[in-house]
Design a protein around this motif. Structure first.
Motif, PDB file in Angstrom:
ATOM      1  N   LEU A 112      39.702 -27.531 -83.328  1.00 30.67           N
ATOM      2  CA  LEU A 112      38.312 -27.319 -83.735  1.00 30.67           C
ATOM      3  C   LEU A 112      37.348 -28.031 -82.799  1.00 30.67           C
ATOM      4  N   GLU A 113      37.748 -29.243 -82.403  1.00 26.49           N
ATOM      5  CA  GLU A 113      36.885 -29.996 -81.492  1.00 26.49           C
ATOM      6  C   GLU A 113      36.705 -29.257 -80.177  1.00 26.49           C
ATOM      7  N   LYS A 114      37.791 -28.631 -79.701  1.00 26.12           N
ATOM      8  CA  LYS A 114      37.692 -27.878 -78.448  1.00 26.12           C
ATOM      9  C   LYS A 114      36.768 -26.676 -78.612  1.00 26.12           C
ATOM     10  N   LYS A 115      36.871 -25.997 -79.788  1.00 30.51           N
ATOM     11  CA  LYS A 115      35.996 -24.839 -80.038  1.00 30.51           C
ATOM     12  C   LYS A 115      34.544 -25.261 -80.133  1.00 30.51           C
ATOM     13  N   VAL A 116      34.320 -26.399 -80.842  1.00 31.73           N
ATOM     14  CA  VAL A 116      32.946 -26.909 -80.958  1.00 31.73           C
ATOM     15  C   VAL A 116      32.390 -27.271 -79.592  1.00 31.73           C
ATOM     16  N   SER A 117      33.237 -27.900 -78.770  1.00 30.37           N
ATOM     17  CA  SER A 117      32.806 -28.283 -77.429  1.00 30.37           C
ATOM     18  C   SER A 117      32.459 -27.050 -76.593  1.00 30.37           C
TER      19      SER A 117
END
Length: 412
Positions: A112-117
């Protein structure tokens, strides 16, 4: 059923804790990866959270309620499948499939963090693009016009010329002027003025010099545009200056003051005036003045919103030998002027007299009246003096009036 939530370094440690509390028949109800500590849940230590429980046989517990409480664990048809050494799947009739991920598997939060980034970067790119577009728009008067022409755009806009007309003119400027030529404001304003002059078309004033050139002219238009004063100027001009035989007719019987005003003008100029109340009288008066070189007809002001009144006026002006001129004030709003032109087209004719040019700095509306509605500007008035302040609307003269204060806006 007894349920308990566990937090551990990894799933392996969590399972050990569950077995210790509930035994081998415990069921994993839910598991997820969480961050502990950090700022607002970010940058913390990654851990697993597991919710597990066991089913208790309540009936058997009732039978043994006098005995010391010993939990009875009942199997719940759980199946365990070994997929690979690092992954263990537990299926239960009470819970969806839960996967204990190996260290090589990517945690949900990390994904999720990668998608948010990624989305944040996309938003920043969009923001940067919008900023570039906004800067270009801010430096340009119109998306279709080069920022180098902003001076000319604003000047023509101040003069009251419609936006689409301005764009067409300046696109021609871009086509005909390149590089350093675009910085020569004198040359470009001269070109624009010549373009405006050509757009004003050809003017054909009343010709009373040729043989059998008798004319009957009616002035129509809304209230307050100056029809009565204009007709007095026309009468004085042709009678006193051009020495023609002129007669006046008014069918404006709604305003006594207008009749008296026109009568005073007629007496001063020394020409006859007849007041007409109906169609029968109108025909008689026309025959009475058949020897006149010019018969001028003053009409009552009709609101463009009142179609019935305009059609009533048409009964008097239906004869093709009556030359109808629409009188429009240069001080009116462009929207009102365009509406007046459209509504009065039912009376026929394509000639316009523009009044009160001396009362406005934005008389560029004349260009759009002529070019958009295929009208012919015949005369204009630029003051209250009779017989002065009444002139033929030659294109060069009108263009000079439109551009009369161009220097103060061109920066020259």
């Amino acid at each position: 059923m007894r349920i308990k939530k566990y937090e551990a370094q990894d799933m392996k440690e969590a399972i050990k804790m569950i077995k210790k509390d509930f035994g081998a028949d415990a069921i994993i109800l839910h598991s997820r990866t969480i961050n502990k500590g950090g700022l607002f849940g970010f940058f913390g230590k990654e851990m697993v959270e597991v919710m597990a429980g066991v089913d208790i046989n309540i009936m058997e517990q009732e039978e043994q309620k006098n005995e010391p409480f010993i939990p009875k664990i009942t199997p719940l048809s759980a199946r365990v499948k070994e997929k690979d050494p690092g992954t263990r799947t537990v299926e239960s009739i009470f819970t969806p499939k839960v996967v204990e991920k190996s260290e090589e598997s990517m945690p949900i939060t990390s994904s999720l963090e990668k998608k948010v980034s990624f989305l944040s970067k996309e938003m920043e790119d969009i923001k940067d693009t919008l900023n570039i577009i906004m800067k270009k728009v801010a430096n340009s008067p119109h998306p279709m016009i080069s920022p180098k022409l902003i001076l000319y755009y604003k000047t023509l806009e101040h003069l009251g010329i419609a936006e689409d007309t301005i764009i067409n003119i300046l696109q021609e400027v871009e086509t005909n002027f390149k590089g350093q030529e675009l910085e020569n404001s004198n040359k470009i304003f001269t070109y624009i003025k010549q373009k405006i002059t050509s757009m004003l078309g050809t003017v054909y004033p009343l010709d009373l010099e040729s043989e059998n050139s008798k004319k009957i002219v009616a002035l129509v238009g809304p209230t307050g545009v100056g029809k009565t004063t204009t007709i007095a100027k026309m009468a004085a001009n042709f009678s006193l200056i051009q020495k023609k035989n002129v007669a006046l007719i008014t069918i404006d019987t709604f305003r006594i003051a207008a009749i008296e005003q026109l009568r005073n003008y007629a007496n001063i100029i020394g020409i006859p005036l007849e007041v007409v109340f109906n169609l029968e009288d109108f025909s008689k008066v026309l025959r009475k003045f058949k020897s006149a070189d010019l018969i001028l007809i003053d009409t009552a002001g009709r609101s463009p919103k009142n179609n019935e009144q305009i059609l009533e006026l048409k009964k008097f002006l239906k004869n093709s030998f009556i030359d109808t001129h629409l009188v429009v004030s240069a001080t009116a709003k462009p929207k009102d002027i365009y509406n007046t032109i459209r509504k009065y087209e039912v009376l026929g004719g394509n000639k316009i007299i523009i009044t009160k040019l001396d009362e406005t700095e934005s008389c560029g509306i004349i260009v759009d009246m002529v070019s958009k509605y295929n009208k012919e500007l015949t005369y204009f008035t630029n003051g209250q003096n009779v017989p002065d302040d009444f002139e033929v609307a030659y294109p060069e003269k009108v263009a000079n009036i439109i551009f009369s204060d161009i220097i103060s806006y061109s920066g020259e």
